[in-house]
Design an enzyme around this catalytic site. Structure first.
Site, short mmCIF file in Angstrom:
data_model
loop_
_atom_site.label_atom_id
_atom_site.label_comp_id
_atom_site.label_asym_id
_atom_site.label_seq_id
_atom_site.Cartn_x
_atom_site.Cartn_y
_atom_site.Cartn_z
N GLU A 1 -5.12 -8.65 1.16
CA GLU A 1 -5.77 -8.14 2.36
C GLU A 1 -7.19 -8.36 1.83
OE1 GLU A 1 -4.28 -4.95 4.59
OE2 GLU A 1 -2.34 -5.69 4.29
N GLU B 1 0.73 -0.99 -0.13
CA GLU B 1 -0.11 -0.07 -0.05
C GLU B 1 0.77 1.30 0.13
OE1 GLU B 1 -3.08 -0.15 2.99
OE2 GLU B 1 -3.92 -1.83 2.27
C1 FCB Z 1 -4.53 -1.95 5.54
C2 FCB Z 1 -2.96 -2.08 6.14
C3 FCB Z 1 -2.88 -3.48 7.04
C4 FCB Z 1 -4.11 -3.40 8.34
C5 FCB Z 1 -5.58 -3.16 7.63
C6 FCB Z 1 -6.71 -2.97 8.45
O1 FCB Z 1 -4.44 -0.80 4.98
O2 FCB Z 1 -2.26 -2.83 5.02
O3 FCB Z 1 -1.88 -3.52 7.78
O4 FCB Z 1 -4.24 -2.10 8.95
O5 FCB Z 1 -5.48 -2.18 6.41
#
Ligand code: FCB
Length: 477
Positions: A383, A186
């Protein structure tokens, strides 16, 4: 067809099955779980500094101890086995393996990751390693010392070069025992929450610096891709990747003004990374929209070629969609050059403990957009997950039906995207463990395993058992 749709002929729900070989994982990040902040030669990162700055992190929480994963590696790998994942996504702490961000690797620091990778392989779990999940060595953020060029953080080009060196050290040490390498997690958050809105480390509020940071993160990705290819053994099957938190954007109204708001945020949140990495160019509209802030002269000849070095897959992190409209937003904004043009509107529907809307269609929209815009690029959901206010009941059980519902709808959306031709090869649930949720400290729980931070006791939540069944049957019923 998903589990929630009835079969058109029989009226019964059809089971959802993923392709054979689909990778099922969980994800974590070093600073959020490891603790052991000063052990074995680790030096502070920008998050150690930021979390110690009064008012920056809820409740004054820090990652000093976190989920104490550094000392509980075996126990945590046993949890991964119990959930039955095929893959595990973790991040390497830069200040642990290369203290201060320069010079030789720390063997003690690397040993931890050697042990992690070897234990995963022994357990039959594929290691997926992220090199940068936001823990920049503090020395690379602080102003350069006399006679040195290192320092100043991501707005400075030198940081990208330091990152390539670090990538080479880690690549040489762990070689092709890592199945998938992800350069950055990110970069939007690192650049724009870190340097524009300042809600993440290092907490600067300088939109022009944030745009430089975005470019240097792209450059870091390109240079590290090259360094990793050089460090890995010849013929290594390891894949190289990048993870973006692309925004699933929607206009509030279907009007030209609101569509223009979408275009502006798409430029500074999505295309600022996608265009250089996949097309070797800067988005022209972004350069125009940000002309009052910068002339982009920091982009040097050859940079875009370096940045667009081919990679093997793209990771997508998705939590919720973003609704925008023509209007204004609060400053300092994490979207440089848009605050007097774009307003943000809460999306409707149920919300998680983060107050984030639950909307799985956004994930489907992103995956099918990438199917169309980047044909032939394999995708992974690196994620996805949700925070809820979980607690252990008197019997010790943790019931989290809302998380199960969230995960079910999002896994179904991934399946729908695959059926519609999106080449998605894996899904990583965020997160294995409750952990340090950045500016929210320990107040938000994303784990499928509950952590009692006073005792470090781990308890599988219902969602972990549910996810184990999903993995076991290769889909949803
Ligand atoms: C993302 C991050 C991760 C976590 C999630 C909830 O942006 O990559 O580390 O904090 O959100």
């Amino acid at each position: 067809m998903t589990a929630v749709d009835a079969h058109p002929l029989t009226g019964t729900a059809a089971p959802v099955r993923f392709p054979t070989g689909f990778r099922w994982g969980t994800a974590t990040a070093a600073y959020q779980i490891e603790g052991a902040a000063t052990e074995d030669g680790r030096t502070p990162s920008i998050w150690d500094t930021f979390s110690r700055t009064p008012g920056k992190v809820r409740n004054g929480d820090t990652g000093d101890i976190a989920a104490d994963h550094y000392h509980r590696l075996d126990e945590d790998i046993a949890l991964l086995k119990e959930v039955g994942v095929t893959d595990y996504r973790f991040s390497v702490s830069w200040p642990r393996v290369q203290p201060t961000g320069q010079g030789p690797a720390s063997q003690r620091g690397l040993d931890f990751y050697r042990r992690l990778v070897d234990s995963l392989l022994e357990a039959g779990i594929r290691p997926v390693a992220t090199l940068y999940h936001w823990d920049l060595p503090q020395e690379l953020e602080s102003p350069p010392a006399a006679g040195s060029t290192a320092g100043g953080g991501w707005p400075e080009r030198d940081t990208a070069e330091r990152f390539a060196e670090y990538a080479h050290l880690v690549g040489a040490a762990l070689g092709d025992r890592v199945a998938t390498w992800t350069t950055l997690n990110e970069p939007w958050c690192a650049a724009f929450l870190g340097y524009a809105s300042g809600v993440h480390a290092p907490g600067r509020t300088d939109p022009a610096a944030a745009l430089r940071a975005a470019h240097h993160l792209n450059l870091a990705h390109g240079l590290a891709t090259r360094a990793l290819r050089a460090a890995l053994p010849a013929g290594s099957p390891a894949e190289l990747s990048l993870t973006l938190n692309l925004h699933a954007l929607r206009p509030l109204h279907d009007t030209p003004a609101d569509r223009d708001a979408v275009r502006r945020i798409d430029a500074v949140a999505n295309r600022v990374f996608l265009d250089p990495v996949f097309h070797g160019r800067l988005p022209e509209d972004l350069v125009e929209d940000t002309a009052a802030l910068t002339d982009w002269a920091f982009v040097r000849d050859g940079d875009l070629e370096t940045i667009s070095a081919p990679i093997d897959s793209l990771g997508i992190n998705y939590y919720n969609p973003t609704v925008v409209t023509a209007g204004t937003s609060d400053t300092p904004s994490p979207y440089p050059g848009t605050a007097d043009r774009v307003g943000f509107v809460p999306a409707p529907g149920p919300r998680t403990a983060m107050d984030w809307p639950v909307d799985a269609d956004g994930l489907y929209e992103l995956l099918t957009r990438l199917r169309d815009e980047l044909p032939g690029t394999p995708l992974m959901v690196t994620e996805n997950g949700a925070a809820y206010d979980d607690y252990a009941d008197p019997s010790g059980a943790v019931h989290d039906p809302e998380r199960v519902a969230y995960l079910r709808s999002h896994i179904a959306a991934v399946h729908r995207a695959i059926e519609d031709g999106a080449p998605v090869g894996g899904y990583f649930l965020w997160s294995l463990l409750d952990n340090f949720e950045w500016a929210y400290g320990y107040s938000k729980r994303f784990g499928v395993v509950h952590v009692d931070f006073a005792t470090q006791r781990r308890t599988l939540k219902d969602s972990a058992r549910w996810y184990a069944q999903v993995i076991g049957r290769g889909g949803l019923d």
